[in-house]
Motif scaffolding. Structure first.
Motif, short mmCIF file in Angstrom:
data_model
loop_
_atom_site.label_atom_id
_atom_site.label_comp_id
_atom_site.label_asym_id
_atom_site.label_seq_id
_atom_site.Cartn_x
_atom_site.Cartn_y
_atom_site.Cartn_z
N LEU A 123 1.52 -10.56 8.50
CA LEU A 123 0.57 -11.54 7.97
C LEU A 123 -0.69 -10.86 7.45
CD1 LEU A 123 0.95 -14.24 10.77
CD2 LEU A 123 1.74 -14.45 8.41
N VAL A 124 -1.13 -9.83 8.15
CA VAL A 124 -2.32 -9.09 7.71
C VAL A 124 -2.04 -8.35 6.41
CG1 VAL A 124 -3.86 -7.17 8.29
CG2 VAL A 124 -3.27 -8.85 10.04
N ARG A 125 -0.94 -7.64 6.36
CA ARG A 125 -0.66 -6.74 5.22
C ARG A 125 -0.27 -7.47 3.95
NH1 ARG A 125 2.46 -3.04 9.55
NH2 ARG A 125 0.84 -1.44 9.89
N THR A 126 0.25 -8.68 4.06
CA THR A 126 0.74 -9.37 2.87
C THR A 126 -0.19 -10.48 2.39
OG1 THR A 126 2.05 -10.95 4.18
CG2 THR A 126 3.13 -8.89 3.51
N GLY A 127 -1.31 -10.68 3.06
CA GLY A 127 -2.18 -11.80 2.72
C GLY A 127 -3.12 -11.55 1.56
N ASN A 128 -3.25 -10.31 1.12
CA ASN A 128 -4.16 -9.98 0.02
C ASN A 128 -3.50 -8.99 -0.92
OD1 ASN A 128 -5.83 -10.24 2.77
ND2 ASN A 128 -7.05 -11.12 1.12
N GLU A 129 -3.77 -9.14 -2.21
CA GLU A 129 -3.12 -8.31 -3.21
C GLU A 129 -3.80 -6.94 -3.32
OE1 GLU A 129 -3.03 -10.37 -6.89
OE2 GLU A 129 -1.54 -11.85 -6.22
N GLU A 130 -3.01 -5.97 -3.77
CA GLU A 130 -3.52 -4.64 -4.09
C GLU A 130 -4.24 -4.71 -5.43
OE1 GLU A 130 -1.70 -0.34 -5.52
OE2 GLU A 130 -0.39 -1.85 -4.62
N VAL A 131 -5.42 -4.09 -5.50
CA VAL A 131 -6.21 -4.06 -6.73
C VAL A 131 -6.40 -2.60 -7.15
CG1 VAL A 131 -8.44 -4.61 -7.77
CG2 VAL A 131 -7.42 -6.18 -6.09
N GLN A 132 -6.10 -2.30 -8.41
CA GLN A 132 -6.31 -0.95 -8.91
C GLN A 132 -7.80 -0.66 -9.01
OE1 GLN A 132 -4.06 1.70 -9.66
NE2 GLN A 132 -2.92 0.31 -8.31
N THR A 133 -8.21 0.45 -8.43
CA THR A 133 -9.61 0.80 -8.28
C THR A 133 -9.81 2.26 -8.65
OG1 THR A 133 -9.65 -0.75 -6.42
CG2 THR A 133 -11.58 0.65 -6.68
N SER A 134 -11.02 2.62 -9.04
CA SER A 134 -11.31 4.03 -9.35
C SER A 134 -12.74 4.36 -8.96
CB SER A 134 -11.09 4.32 -10.84
OG SER A 134 -11.98 3.55 -11.61
N CYS A 135 -12.99 5.63 -8.77
CA CYS A 135 -14.35 6.12 -8.52
C CYS A 135 -14.51 7.45 -9.24
CB CYS A 135 -14.63 6.26 -7.02
SG CYS A 135 -13.43 7.24 -6.12
N ASP A 136 -15.70 7.71 -9.70
CA ASP A 136 -15.93 8.88 -10.55
C ASP A 136 -16.08 10.18 -9.77
OD1 ASP A 136 -15.82 7.33 -12.85
OD2 ASP A 136 -17.97 6.89 -12.80
N ASP A 137 -16.66 10.09 -8.57
CA ASP A 137 -16.99 11.30 -7.83
C ASP A 137 -16.25 11.41 -6.50
OD1 ASP A 137 -18.23 9.21 -6.64
OD2 ASP A 137 -20.25 10.05 -6.67
N ALA A 138 -15.12 10.72 -6.39
CA ALA A 138 -14.27 10.76 -5.19
C ALA A 138 -14.91 10.15 -3.96
CB ALA A 138 -13.82 12.19 -4.89
N PHE B 237 -6.83 4.66 -7.48
CA PHE B 237 -6.01 4.30 -6.32
C PHE B 237 -5.89 2.79 -6.24
CE2 PHE B 237 -10.42 4.53 -5.15
CZ PHE B 237 -10.63 3.49 -4.28
N GLY B 238 -4.94 2.32 -5.44
CA GLY B 238 -4.81 0.90 -5.17
C GLY B 238 -5.53 0.55 -3.88
N LEU B 239 -6.29 -0.52 -3.88
CA LEU B 239 -7.07 -0.91 -2.70
C LEU B 239 -6.67 -2.32 -2.25
CD1 LEU B 239 -9.39 -0.38 -0.67
CD2 LEU B 239 -10.94 -1.39 -2.36
N GLN B 240 -6.36 -2.44 -1.00
CA GLN B 240 -6.05 -3.74 -0.39
C GLN B 240 -7.06 -3.98 0.73
OE1 GLN B 240 -1.85 -3.68 0.66
NE2 GLN B 240 -1.89 -5.88 0.86
N ILE B 241 -7.86 -5.00 0.60
CA ILE B 241 -8.77 -5.39 1.67
C ILE B 241 -8.12 -6.57 2.38
CG2 ILE B 241 -11.07 -6.23 2.26
CD1 ILE B 241 -12.08 -4.86 -0.28
N CYS B 242 -7.55 -6.32 3.53
CA CYS B 242 -6.79 -7.34 4.24
C CYS B 242 -7.77 -8.17 5.09
CB CYS B 242 -5.73 -6.69 5.12
SG CYS B 242 -4.54 -5.70 4.18
N ALA B 243 -8.05 -9.36 4.64
CA ALA B 243 -9.00 -10.24 5.29
C ALA B 243 -8.48 -11.66 5.22
CB ALA B 243 -10.37 -10.13 4.63
N ALA B 244 -8.97 -12.48 6.12
CA ALA B 244 -8.53 -13.87 6.13
C ALA B 244 -9.65 -14.77 6.63
CB ALA B 244 -7.30 -14.02 7.01
#
Length: 256
Positions: free
Chosen positions: A175-190, A249-256
């Motif tokens: 339920l935690v892992r599937t409740g929020n979608e993965e969003v493609q994200t980037s950062c310039d300086d790691a 990278f892909g970022l998933q913030i699993c929140a409810a």
């Protein structure tokens, strides 16, 4: 099987507990039919860790609270929580089944394992990190050498006593892992920093790294704010160091 390209970071104590139990149960499941001495030892290591957790934490209460919370979320029309791929009705029915199983679990069967004389000898040596060398526990050596088909089934019987708990943990983490979608994200300086929505229950961060990349994320933070630093380690004997180049990278913030 572990998805080694997905890095997970729990954001609260309950998630840490669930993820640790998941790891222990996976080890028990893998080795509950072991015949080799070293594989049996891996099963017992996980078994003793689980018994210790159940002794220190009110696991039944934690599982019930979390399952009831997700059941309430599924019934709220204004909830942003949208689990996939199952329908809300299917998940609600599954939650009800697991709530019934955890209410009805006989913890006396599990407590009996803590009173097993042989297990107590082995657990005591595990606790003191002295290992379980056969010359120190001759009863263990005797048991290993004289196990018949009934004795080999003993480990499986030990493992199956925990199945209602394991299944509840699996459902909660699903339920935690599937409740929020993965969003493609980037950062310039790691380095990536984000403040979390305090109105939601922030459970876990999941970072999806592309296959074949030579960097890994190191996460710090809590339920309010987190930072990701992307690291490289050229070999196991070298110290990891932070890179300073752009990362996607892909970022998933699993929140409810």
């Amino acid at each position: 099987m572990l998805a080694l390209s997905i890095y997970e970071q729990p954001l609260n104590e309950r998630m840490r507990l669930m993820m640790r139990l998941e790891s222990m149960f996976s080890q028990m499941r893998l080795f509950n039919q072991a015949k080799d001495y070293y594989e049996i030892q891996l099963f017992l290591d996980a078994l003793f860790d689980v018994l210790d957790f159940l002794h220190r934490y009110e696991i039944r209460s934690e599982l019930i609270k979390e399952l009831q919370r997700y059941k309430a979320l599924l019934n709220r029309e204004d909830s942003e929580y949208r689990p996939t791929p199952c329908s809300s009705d299917t998940l609600e029915s599954e939650i009800e089944q697991h709530l019934a199983s955890i209410h009805n679990i006989n913890f006396n069967l599990i407590s009996a394992l803590r009173e097993n004389e042989l297990f107590n000898s082995l657990r005591q040596r595990n606790f003191h990190k002295s290992g379980n060398c056969l010359f120190e526990v001759p009863a263990y050596q005797f048991w290993l050498g004289h196990r018949n088909s009934e004795g080999r089934a003993f480990l499986t019987d030990c493992y199956e006593r925990f199945l209602p708990i394991e299944h509840c943990v699996e459902l909660i983490l699903h339920l935690v892992r599937t409740g929020n979608e993965e969003v493609q994200t980037s950062c310039d300086d790691a380095i990536f920093v984000k403040t979390l929505d305090s109105r939601r229950t922030n459970q876990m961060i999941r970072i999806h790294m592309p296959e074949g990349v030579d960097t890994f994320p190191r996460v710090s933070g809590d339920k309010h704010r987190f930072a990701i630093r992307f690291m490289r380690q050229d070999s196991p004997i070298d110290r990891a160091y932070q890179i300073n180049t752009p990362v996607t990278f892909g970022l998933q913030i699993c929140a409810a």
